[in-house]
Write an enzyme that holds these catalytic residues in place. Structure first.
Site, PDB file in Angstrom:
ATOM      1  N   TYR A 155      -5.716 -48.556  65.526  1.00  0.00           N
ATOM      2  CA  TYR A 155      -5.010 -49.640  64.844  1.00  0.00           C
ATOM      3  C   TYR A 155      -3.865 -50.154  65.715  1.00  0.00           C
ATOM      4  O   TYR A 155      -3.726 -51.358  65.935  1.00  0.00           O
ATOM      5  CB  TYR A 155      -4.479 -49.120  63.498  1.00  0.00           C
ATOM      6  CG  TYR A 155      -3.712 -50.136  62.693  1.00  0.00           C
ATOM      7  CD1 TYR A 155      -4.369 -51.086  61.923  1.00  0.00           C
ATOM      8  CD2 TYR A 155      -2.325 -50.135  62.684  1.00  0.00           C
ATOM      9  CE1 TYR A 155      -3.668 -52.011  61.171  1.00  0.00           C
ATOM     10  CE2 TYR A 155      -1.604 -51.052  61.936  1.00  0.00           C
ATOM     11  CZ  TYR A 155      -2.281 -51.990  61.186  1.00  0.00           C
ATOM     12  OH  TYR A 155      -1.582 -52.906  60.442  1.00  0.00           O
ATOM     13  N   SER A 207       1.475 -55.803  63.487  1.00  0.00           N
ATOM     14  CA  SER A 207       2.156 -54.706  62.801  1.00  0.00           C
ATOM     15  C   SER A 207       3.214 -54.136  63.741  1.00  0.00           C
ATOM     16  O   SER A 207       3.049 -54.199  64.969  1.00  0.00           O
ATOM     17  CB  SER A 207       1.158 -53.606  62.436  1.00  0.00           C
ATOM     18  OG  SER A 207       1.829 -52.435  62.029  1.00  0.00           O
ATOM     19  N   LYS A 242      -3.596 -53.919  67.515  1.00  0.00           N
ATOM     20  CA  LYS A 242      -2.488 -54.835  67.212  1.00  0.00           C
ATOM     21  C   LYS A 242      -1.741 -55.225  68.484  1.00  0.00           C
ATOM     22  O   LYS A 242      -1.327 -56.369  68.644  1.00  0.00           O
ATOM     23  CB  LYS A 242      -1.536 -54.217  66.186  1.00  0.00           C
ATOM     24  CG  LYS A 242      -2.162 -54.035  64.802  1.00  0.00           C
ATOM     25  CD  LYS A 242      -2.646 -55.351  64.215  1.00  0.00           C
ATOM     26  CE  LYS A 242      -3.149 -55.185  62.800  1.00  0.00           C
ATOM     27  NZ  LYS A 242      -3.517 -56.447  62.165  1.00  0.00           N
TER      28      LYS A 242
END
Length: 131
Positions: A32, A19, A36
């Site tokens: 998150y 991402s 990533k």
């Protein structure tokens, strides 16, 4: 002799999804974003270890709209906020669609990208270039 330099065998190809949140602050949860970032480092390092028999790459999408995803839900909850994000943060002035990224995945698993490994393809409408 040519085979020595241009081996075009059908190699296994792996494609992972990261991402832009790994590099750009897009208000994603910190866990998150960190996971990533770690995935991107893993793929880069792993690419050297699995070559030449396998290839491994990663795709880092930006704001991709799906009805049941973050942007679909936010579009229903707060359409004005989503419009403001599109206008102020995305140079291409729209959310991405799944068909915008499908061709990238298709290319990465095909022989068209047989000389790519350890790469991270960012497809985000220009968000990361403007932050």
């Amino acid at each position: 002799r040519e085979e020595l330099f241009f081996n075009n065998n059908n190699l296994a190809s792996h494609v992972f999804t990261s991402s832009i949140a790994s590099k750009v602050d897009v208000n994603a949860p910190i866990e998150y974003s960190i996971s990533k970032s770690a995935l991107e480092i893993l793929i880069k390092k792993l690419s050297k270890h699995i070559a030449p028999n396998q290839r491994i790459n990663i795709v880092s999408p930006g704001h991709i709209f799906t009805e049941t995803g973050t942007w679909g839900i936010q579009s229903l909850k707060n359409p004005n906020k989503v419009k403001a994000i599109i206008e102020n943060e995305i140079p291409l002035k729209r959310l991405g669609q799944t068909n915008d990224i499908v061709s990238i995945y298709s290319t990465l698993i095909s022989q068209s990208s047989s000389y790519m490994t350890g790469s991270n393809i960012v497809i985000d409408g220009g968000i990361s270039s403007s932050k």
